[in-house]
Design a protein around this motif. Sequence first.
Motif, PDB file in Angstrom:
ATOM      1  N   GLU A 161       8.173   2.040   8.468  1.00 24.45           N
ATOM      2  CA  GLU A 161       9.144   2.993   8.987  1.00 24.45           C
ATOM      3  C   GLU A 161       8.419   4.112   9.735  1.00 24.45           C
ATOM      4  O   GLU A 161       7.182   4.173   9.744  1.00 24.45           O
ATOM      5  CB  GLU A 161       9.995   3.552   7.839  1.00 24.45           C
ATOM      6  N   LYS A 162       9.183   5.023  10.329  1.00 18.49           N
ATOM      7  CA  LYS A 162       8.593   6.054  11.168  1.00 18.49           C
ATOM      8  C   LYS A 162       7.645   6.954  10.400  1.00 18.49           C
ATOM      9  O   LYS A 162       6.546   7.275  10.878  1.00 18.49           O
ATOM     10  CB  LYS A 162       9.709   6.888  11.805  1.00 18.49           C
ATOM     11  N   ASP A 163       8.022   7.342   9.194  1.00 19.48           N
ATOM     12  CA  ASP A 163       7.229   8.322   8.450  1.00 19.48           C
ATOM     13  C   ASP A 163       6.465   7.731   7.280  1.00 19.48           C
ATOM     14  O   ASP A 163       5.717   8.456   6.607  1.00 19.48           O
ATOM     15  CB  ASP A 163       8.137   9.442   7.936  1.00 19.48           C
ATOM     16  N   GLU A 164       6.642   6.447   6.994  1.00 21.02           N
ATOM     17  CA  GLU A 164       5.971   5.869   5.839  1.00 21.02           C
ATOM     18  C   GLU A 164       5.960   4.348   5.929  1.00 21.02           C
ATOM     19  O   GLU A 164       6.726   3.751   6.703  1.00 21.02           O
ATOM     20  CB  GLU A 164       6.666   6.299   4.540  1.00 21.02           C
ATOM     21  N   SER A 165       5.111   3.742   5.133  1.00 24.94           N
ATOM     22  CA  SER A 165       5.071   2.286   5.011  1.00 24.94           C
ATOM     23  C   SER A 165       5.234   1.910   3.543  1.00 24.94           C
ATOM     24  O   SER A 165       4.805   2.652   2.650  1.00 24.94           O
ATOM     25  CB  SER A 165       3.759   1.727   5.560  1.00 24.94           C
ATOM     26  N   LYS A 166       5.870   0.766   3.326  1.00 22.27           N
ATOM     27  CA  LYS A 166       6.130   0.311   1.970  1.00 22.27           C
ATOM     28  C   LYS A 166       5.656  -1.134   1.814  1.00 22.27           C
ATOM     29  O   LYS A 166       5.821  -1.952   2.717  1.00 22.27           O
ATOM     30  CB  LYS A 166       7.631   0.383   1.648  1.00 22.27           C
ATOM     31  N   LYS A 167       5.097  -1.425   0.654  1.00 23.80           N
ATOM     32  CA  LYS A 167       4.715  -2.789   0.302  1.00 23.80           C
ATOM     33  C   LYS A 167       5.149  -3.046  -1.132  1.00 23.80           C
ATOM     34  O   LYS A 167       4.954  -2.191  -2.001  1.00 23.80           O
ATOM     35  CB  LYS A 167       3.205  -2.995   0.444  1.00 23.80           C
ATOM     36  N   GLY A 168       5.727  -4.221  -1.374  1.00 23.69           N
ATOM     37  CA  GLY A 168       6.231  -4.485  -2.711  1.00 23.69           C
ATOM     38  C   GLY A 168       6.105  -5.934  -3.125  1.00 23.69           C
ATOM     39  O   GLY A 168       5.806  -6.825  -2.314  1.00 23.69           O
ATOM     40  N   SER A 169       6.325  -6.162  -4.416  1.00 22.65           N
ATOM     41  CA  SER A 169       6.321  -7.505  -5.000  1.00 22.65           C
ATOM     42  C   SER A 169       7.556  -7.658  -5.866  1.00 22.65           C
ATOM     43  O   SER A 169       8.038  -6.697  -6.470  1.00 22.65           O
ATOM     44  CB  SER A 169       5.071  -7.729  -5.853  1.00 22.65           C
ATOM     45  N   TYR A 170       8.055  -8.884  -5.925  1.00 26.74           N
ATOM     46  CA  TYR A 170       9.220  -9.178  -6.747  1.00 26.74           C
ATOM     47  C   TYR A 170       8.795  -9.644  -8.138  1.00 26.74           C
ATOM     48  O   TYR A 170       7.672 -10.112  -8.353  1.00 26.74           O
ATOM     49  CB  TYR A 170      10.070 -10.271  -6.092  1.00 26.74           C
ATOM     50  N   ALA A 171       9.720  -9.537  -9.077  1.00 26.88           N
ATOM     51  CA  ALA A 171       9.469 -10.022 -10.433  1.00 26.88           C
ATOM     52  C   ALA A 171       9.197 -11.521 -10.397  1.00 26.88           C
ATOM     53  O   ALA A 171       9.988 -12.299  -9.884  1.00 26.88           O
ATOM     54  CB  ALA A 171      10.667  -9.726 -11.330  1.00 26.88           C
ATOM     55  N   GLY A 172       8.083 -11.906 -10.957  1.00 29.15           N
ATOM     56  CA  GLY A 172       7.704 -13.315 -10.954  1.00 29.15           C
ATOM     57  C   GLY A 172       6.559 -13.617 -10.032  1.00 29.15           C
ATOM     58  O   GLY A 172       6.023 -14.726 -10.046  1.00 29.15           O
TER      59      GLY A 172
END
Length: 337
Positions: free
Chosen positions: A81-92
């Motif tokens: 996004e413009k002001d931040e970046s996100k990284k994630g993982s799902y359950a499993g």
Amino acid sequence: MVENEAAADNVDLLLRNRLVKLAGQKFVYIEPAGEKGVVALGGFFGAMDLSGDLGRATLGYAARGFAADLRLSLGQIAIDEKDESKKGSYAGDDWGASLSAILGGYVVTASADWITFADEMNVTPDNGPKVEQRYRDLEGSLILSDGPVARKHFWSLGVAFVRHENENQVGDRVVNEDVDSRTTFVPVFNYGTPALRTERANLYLGLNTSFPITIFDQTESRNSTGKVVKTSQYNFGATIVPNIVSEVLFNKYVMFFGEANYEWNAIRYIWGKAASGKNYTIQQSVADKVNASIGTRLQYDDLVACEFTLGDSFFTDTKSIFNGEGVFIKFGGFIYF
């Protein structure tokens, strides 16, 4: 289901601690309620099942004296996004591998998994502290078994390891009120023996033991006087599980079996320091669980076989016979080649 060391291996045990026994085997196994499929091609083998809320794939190879596999259950997301970046993982989300080898008549199996047990999201803003969620387990085990050479006495011993992280971190601070992160070591020793045998029936007796040692991460909190207090907790336990497995062959097509075990938490000793600054100890000994099931195996020549294992719900909750929630503990079929 009771994992008697002397009894025949089921598919779960083959994939977990007996990879070398898949060498030369050729079959397809499907387990509908357990949402599992396994194929063995004599050398290469594969499996499809669930890890948490995600599908997991396994691919491996077994030769005489050596076997290895890789496991993957992938759930990843990245958002810019413009002001931040996100990284994630799902359950499993699950990354794992196993190695198994026969050394001097014994089987040594090493296994490791990196598992995300809940949805997690890490946020890196352009300005401000980084936010990291850690809901993950790092699991490992090293097991030694005498299976290839055993005739009367069957055993396995080893140690399992779990690093459990359940916390949120903002910048350099862990902000959870109740931090549950911990490290656990579990020495294990299992034994089984064929106690009674006839031409068409077997009785196996066994004893499975484990000795978990858990160290919780230290935390800091302020008591009522404003003083910073470090809290800690340590757990030690000894679990003893005797078990029996018996099977009888009616003819070359039908086998009936029954099994039971008794779970005794012989010792659970907890000690630590509370947020109030006081030291405490807890001692427990509980024997509160007995598992029992019966089942049958139907096989026609070396072509096809079906196995049914029934739990207590089959006799007490008939409305759920086919919903996979405990009536059929296991229900699967084989095709052999």
